[in-house]
Structure formats: structure tokens, C-alpha cells
Scaffold this active site. Structure first.
Site, PDB file in Angstrom:
ATOM      1  N   HIS A 124       0.820  -1.219   0.000  1.00  0.00           N
ATOM      2  CA  HIS A 124       0.000   0.000   0.000  1.00  0.00           C
ATOM      3  C   HIS A 124       0.858   1.274   0.000  1.00  0.00           C
ATOM      4  CE1 HIS A 124      -3.491  -2.491   1.935  1.00  0.00           C
ATOM      5  NE2 HIS A 124      -3.214  -2.831   0.676  1.00  0.00           N
ATOM      6  N   PHE A 371      -1.038  -8.244   4.911  1.00  0.00           N
ATOM      7  CA  PHE A 371       0.302  -7.669   4.769  1.00  0.00           C
ATOM      8  C   PHE A 371       0.339  -6.318   4.053  1.00  0.00           C
ATOM      9  CE2 PHE A 371       0.554 -12.391   4.027  1.00  0.00           C
ATOM     10  CZ  PHE A 371       0.664 -12.705   5.376  1.00  0.00           C
ATOM     11  N   CYS A 372      -0.664  -5.478   4.256  1.00  0.00           N
ATOM     12  CA  CYS A 372      -0.702  -4.151   3.605  1.00  0.00           C
ATOM     13  C   CYS A 372      -0.524  -4.274   2.095  1.00  0.00           C
ATOM     14  CB  CYS A 372       0.349  -3.198   4.169  1.00  0.00           C
ATOM     15  SG  CYS A 372       0.117  -2.854   5.903  1.00  0.00           S
ATOM     16  N   ALA A 373      -0.994  -5.386   1.539  1.00  0.00           N
ATOM     17  CA  ALA A 373      -0.953  -5.573   0.088  1.00  0.00           C
ATOM     18  C   ALA A 373      -2.240  -6.317  -0.269  1.00  0.00           C
ATOM     19  CB  ALA A 373       0.292  -6.353  -0.320  1.00  0.00           C
TER      20      ALA A 373
END
Ligand SMILES: Cc1ncc(COP(=O)(O)O)c(C=O)c1O
Length: 454
Positions: A124, A371-373
Site C-alpha cells: 500500500h 500484509f498491507c498488500a
């Protein structure tokens, strides 16, 4: 010490001897396998910071001896980072708080209207700053090979309007650990007059990075993932757009002169160079820690570090391949080159429950989640909905979306072989025997209950 021994020894890190409690009341040495989130500090970094601490002083703003010494150290650290990254003549090193900060800085500094390209697989921090800064963004679909990535980017550039263009691409995925074809993407970009910023948050701790060889225009990374957890990060690369941009923050240190005008307004002349985007008192300890880590990794030698990590990755992959319930997540295929980062799901298990059991029953610290993805993990998981557990299912991030999560194991220069072996044993035992404890949901996290299972 023989070369063979030095190749095999992990670098000394803090926390290698920390004992953590298990759910059964016993204690065990902590196996830190979440380097991709934040790596432990190198002992060398800690020692350097401790040796400097008594000499700590303000940077760029004091006449005293310690201020001058601290200013010298700060500027010397900039040169060390420039060498570490193999920057070109004229490139700048701007110190920031971390990769997220670096990429947001750049997003605010590129010429107005710059057309940005980003694969939807990005973290992100690389995916979001551009639209947030009001720039037009083309999101490219998740490619399934290096060649597909390059071809998709080439095609997108071919149809792009005139004007400044920028690709933001990761060097190594924070989800799969897979390496991206940075040099090929950069060649393609430059052929079309576009520029490239490399998100090296997961690459720089594991691989030698040469900005000159890769030819990327900028690079960003975080100290806390590079064994230097003191709150500093780096944005380095071409000076022209940075010098032409409004300063990232307005304040002391970024100004050459500030004068009161006759009409009552205040006229400001801003610095060019790194100072333009470093307003406020600099984080000299954080920056010095990064420089120390750069020196330590360079002296250890990336050839040796990479060879050791490749061996550990192979051991991990081979071990997991023997457990049919485990599905490793790959974008470019099972044999693609990767750093010491790997995500997986276990059939019949909720990832949050599994990770909690690794911690509570084996003293192993991994990460679970998206995982911020989020777009990448959703693509990789496909239809694989998270299995409900006694902790419940993780909250879907959007109403009506499927509940998903995965487990990520990651390691680096300080990881002993034993941690990877213990991890593989733990995965095998949990899959075969199930968890030995009961777990409950506490504030959205799965934690071991005090009652014993069964
Ligand atoms: C690939 C990648 N880019 C960017 C970031 C953001 O880094 P930071 O949180 O240090 O700003 C991360 C953090 O996990 C990452 O893995």
C-alpha cells in the site's frame, strides 16, 4: 575464521537470546521470523549508536562542539548511504522517516499531472500515495511472469499521453518475497521517457542494490527493515524534480532566508538539495544507525549474505513442499527467485489461528493477515476463504467481501538455521496433531486461552 564458517554464521543481532513464555508455562528462545515487518537491530548498529549517544547534539543548528560533531556524522552518513546504494554523480540522499514517508514525499514532488503506473501487487505504501497526491494513476493487473510484467508496462506506456510519467515498482514483494524485473522495467520506462522509483523496502536488507546498474531514478527504503530501528528512512535519486518541487514540510532547516515584506507577508527562499525536504530537527541517531547498518552489511559482503539466505530459502521451501496441506503463495511460479520472505496458507486452518499457535506453542513470531498488500493477497488466494476457527474468521476489509488471510514467514542476516528448522517442525506438528491449546479472540487477535485443549 575460515570462509566457509563466515558464510554460514548469522550476523549478531539483538534479541537472539530472548526467552519468551509458551502457553504451557515453559520458556523458549524466541524465533524472530517476521523480519519483513521489522528486522532486529544488528548488534553492530546498537554498539555504534551507544558509542555515539554521549556525543549526541543538534544537527545543522548549533555552534557547540557536539553539534558540529553530530552535523559531521549526519552528513558523513549521507555519503555512506550514497555509497551503499551506488548512486550516480548528482543524485541526492534525502532522509525521511521510512519508505512510506519517502514515497509520499516523492508523490508530492513530481511535476503536476505526472502519469503514474503501479502494479496492483504493490504494498500500500507504493500503491496509494500517488492518487492521494492527486496524480492520475494507471493500475496494472497482477502479472504472472517477469515477461508479462514488462509487456504490460510497455503496452500501457505506448498508449499513454505526452507528459511526465513515473513507474513505482517493488524490488522484492513483501508478500511472496519474489524479485521483480527492475532493470527490464526501467529500460522500458526510459525508452518511453518515463521514470522509475524503486521500493527497496524488502530488497535492500537482502541484496546488494546498485542504483547506477539498475538505472532507476529513485529508490526508497526503511531503516527498521535494514537492522536499524531508530525511525529513519531514505529517498535517494535524481535531484531535478526534488529541487523544483515545493518543500515536503515547511519549517526550519529547509529555508535559506525568510524575510518580512513591506506588505506584511513573509517571503521565503527555500534551499535546494536534500535540506529542502528535511525541514525540522533531523533524526541524527536514526540516520547514523542506517549508515552503520550499511557499513556492516557491506563488510559482511552481500555475496555471502545472499548465498546463506538462498540456502535457508531452499531449506524452507523444500520443507514446506513435503507438507501437502501447505500452499505457498507465488506470483511468478514456485521456482522464482525470492528473498527470505514467503507466505502460505494451510488447508483447514485459519491463518490467524495457525500463527497464534506458532507463537503460543513454539515461541515463533510470524505475521498473519493481508500484509498491507490487499489486492495482491486477494489475487493469490483466489477463492480460498479463511477457515473459521475458535477465534472466528478475520473481519473482511470491505462489507460483503470474503474473509481472507495468510501467514508470512520472513528472515534475514541474523537468522540461525535452527529457527527455520524449528518453524518447519512446528508446521508439521500442527498440521498432523492439531493445536495443543485452545484459543480465543481478543480484540480481533487470536490468542492462547489459559485452559488446555481437550
Ligand atoms: C515492499 C514494502 N514497501 C513499503 C513498505 C512500507 O515501509 P514502512 O512501513 O517502513 O514505511 C513496506 C513495509 O512493510 C514494504 O514491505
Amino acid at each position: 575464521m575460515s570462509l566457509a564458517t563466515s558464510l554460514r554464521a548469522p550476523l549478531p543481532v539483538l534479541g537472539h537470546d530472548v526467552q519468551v513464555p509458551l502457553a504451557n508455562g515453559e520458556k523458549v528462545g524466541y524465533a524472530a521470523l517476521d523480519y519483513a515487518a521489522s528486522s532486529p537491530a544488528l548488534q553492530r548498529v546498537w554498539d555504534d549508536v551507544a558509542a555515539y549517544a554521549p556525543y549526541y547534539g543538534s544537527v545543522h543548528r548549533g555552534a557547540g562542539y557536539l553539534s558540529q560533531l553530530s552535523t559531521d556524522l549526519f552528513e558523513q552518513s549521507r555519503r555512506t548511504v550514497a555509497e551503499f546504494l551506488d548512486l550516480r554523480e548528482g543524485d541526492q540522499v534525502v532522509f525521511t522517516r521510512a519508505t512510506t514517508d519517502s514515497l509520499n514525499l516523492l508523490a508530492g514532488a513530481v511535476p503536476a499531472g505526472t502519469q503514474v503506473f503501479a502494479f496492483e501487487t504493490e504494498h500500500h505504501a507504493s500503491l496509494l500515495p500517488w492518487a492521494h497526491a492527486g496524480l492520475p494513476v494507471t493500475y496494472l493487473r497482477a502479472p504472472r511472469s517477469h515477461a508479462e510484467a514488462v509487456a504490460a508496462f510497455d503496452e500501457a506506456l505506448t498508449g499513454a499521453p505526452e507528459g511526465p510519467k513515473l513507474l513505482c515498482v517493488t524490488g522484492a514483494s513483501n508478500v511472496t518475497g519474489e524479485l521483480w524485473p527492475v532493470a527490464e522495467l526501467t529500460r522500458t520506462a526510459h525508452r518511453h521517457g518515463a521514470r522509475v522509483v524503486l521500493d527497496a523496502a524488502q530488497l535492500a536488507p537482502h541484496h546488494r542494490v546498485s542504483v547506477r546498474e539498475l538505472d532507476v531514478d529513485w529508490i526508497a527504503f526503511s531503516g527498521h527493515k535494514l537492522y536499524a530501528p531508530f525511525g529513519a528512512g531514505v529517498l535517494a535519486g535524481r535531484a531535478d524534480w526534488l529541487d523544483a518541487a515545493e518543500p515536503y514540510l515547511a519549517g526550519g532547516g529547509a529555508t535559506r532566508t525568510v524575510a518580512r515584506e513591506a506588505d506584511g507577508s513573509v517571503a521565503v527562499q527555500w534551499h535546494t538539495g536534500p535540506a529542502r525536504h528535511e525541514a525540522g530537527s533531523p533524526n541524527v541517531i536514526g540516520v547514523y544507525a542506517i549508515a552503520s547498518a550499511c557499513r556492516a552489511l557491506t563488510e559482511a559482503g552481500f555475496d555471502a549474505l545472499e548465498a546463506r539466505e538462498r540456502a535457508l530459502v531452499a531449506r524452507l521451501k523444500d520443507g514446506l513442499a513435503e507438507i501437502p496441506e501447505v500452499r505457498v503463495l507465488n506470483l511468478f511460479g514456485a521456482d522464482s527467485d525470492r528473498v527470505g520472505v514467503l507466505s502460505f496458507v494451510v488447508r483447514g486452518w485459519n491463518s490467524s489461528h495457525f500463527s497464534a499457535a506458532l507463537s503460543a506453542e513454539y515461541g515463533i513470531g510470524v505475521r498473519d493477515g493481508l500484509f498491507c498488500a490487499h489486492p495482491l493477497v486477494r489475487t493469490l488466494l483466489g477463492d480460498e476463504e479463511a477457515a473459521p476457527s475458535e477465534c472466528g474468521a478475520p473481519e473482511p476489509s470491505l462489507p460483503g467481501e470474503r474473509s481472507l488471510n495468510a501467514i508470512r514467514v520472513s528472515f534475514g542476516a541474523g537468522t540461525p538455521d535452527e529457527h527455520v528448522d524449528r518453524f518447519l517442525t512446528a508446521v508439521r506438528e500442527l498440521v498432523t496433531d492439531g493445536a495443543a491449546w485452545t484459543y480465543r479472540n481478543e480484540g480481533g487477535r487470536c490468542v492462547a486461552d489459559t485452559r488446555r485443549a481437550g
